[in-house]
Design a protein around this motif. Structure first.
Motif, short mmCIF file in Angstrom:
data_model
loop_
_atom_site.label_atom_id
_atom_site.label_comp_id
_atom_site.label_asym_id
_atom_site.label_seq_id
_atom_site.Cartn_x
_atom_site.Cartn_y
_atom_site.Cartn_z
N ILE A 1 2.48 -42.69 -21.06
CA ILE A 1 3.44 -42.10 -21.88
C ILE A 1 3.02 -42.07 -23.43
CG2 ILE A 1 5.37 -42.33 -20.49
CD1 ILE A 1 6.38 -44.59 -22.39
N ARG A 2 1.94 -42.94 -23.94
CA ARG A 2 1.44 -43.00 -25.05
C ARG A 2 0.72 -42.08 -25.34
NH1 ARG A 2 -0.82 -49.10 -24.47
NH2 ARG A 2 -1.42 -47.97 -22.62
N ASP A 3 0.20 -41.17 -24.53
CA ASP A 3 -0.77 -40.06 -24.54
C ASP A 3 0.11 -38.70 -24.56
OD1 ASP A 3 -2.73 -37.82 -24.29
OD2 ASP A 3 -3.47 -38.56 -22.83
N ALA A 4 0.35 -38.37 -25.92
CA ALA A 4 1.58 -37.24 -26.23
C ALA A 4 0.82 -35.88 -25.61
CB ALA A 4 1.50 -37.17 -27.77
N SER A 5 -0.36 -35.62 -25.49
CA SER A 5 -0.72 -34.42 -25.01
C SER A 5 -0.25 -34.40 -23.57
CB SER A 5 -2.15 -33.97 -25.33
OG SER A 5 -3.04 -34.84 -24.73
N SER A 6 -0.83 -35.52 -22.81
CA SER A 6 -0.51 -35.58 -21.53
C SER A 6 0.93 -35.20 -21.12
CB SER A 6 -0.80 -36.95 -20.67
OG SER A 6 -2.13 -37.02 -20.67
N VAL A 7 1.86 -35.94 -21.66
CA VAL A 7 3.16 -35.84 -21.78
C VAL A 7 3.82 -34.18 -21.89
CG1 VAL A 7 5.53 -36.49 -22.44
CG2 VAL A 7 3.72 -38.25 -22.23
N ASP A 8 3.16 -33.78 -22.89
CA ASP A 8 3.46 -32.44 -23.20
C ASP A 8 2.88 -31.52 -22.03
OD1 ASP A 8 4.34 -33.03 -25.89
OD2 ASP A 8 2.82 -32.34 -26.74
#
Length: 87
Positions: free
Chosen positions: A62-69
């Motif tokens: 969840i600390r990887d914003a692009s993955s979450v997006d």
């Protein structure tokens, strides 16, 4: 809270609280539940423990914003239950 026909993302879904909450959600008329966690082994264990076509799994941090997006876009997330924690 109204879960009816919602696409729900559970962060930390393989943790102690997350796993219990996923089971709770799947007892309701939800459209789908996406379990997000970093632990492949725990996801595999949970996949074997819960036989429900509405449950999907995603390996991500969840600390990887692009993955979450990307996950939001891919699954059409409507509700997030944040259970992820650092111990």
């Amino acid at each position: 809270m109204n879960y009816l026909n919602k696409v729900i993302l559970v962060t930390g879904g393989t943790g102690s609280f997350g796993g219990v909450f996923i089971r709770h959600l799947l007892s309701k008329p939800v459209k789908s539940v996406i379990c997000l966690s970093r632990d492949e082994k725990k996801q595999s264990d949970l996949r074997r423990a819960i036989d429900d076509d509405r449950l999907s799994f995603v390996i991500a941090d969840i600390r990887d914003a692009s993955s979450v997006d990307h996950i939001f876009f891919q699954f059409g997330i409507e509700l997030v239950i944040h259970c992820a924690a650092m111990k």
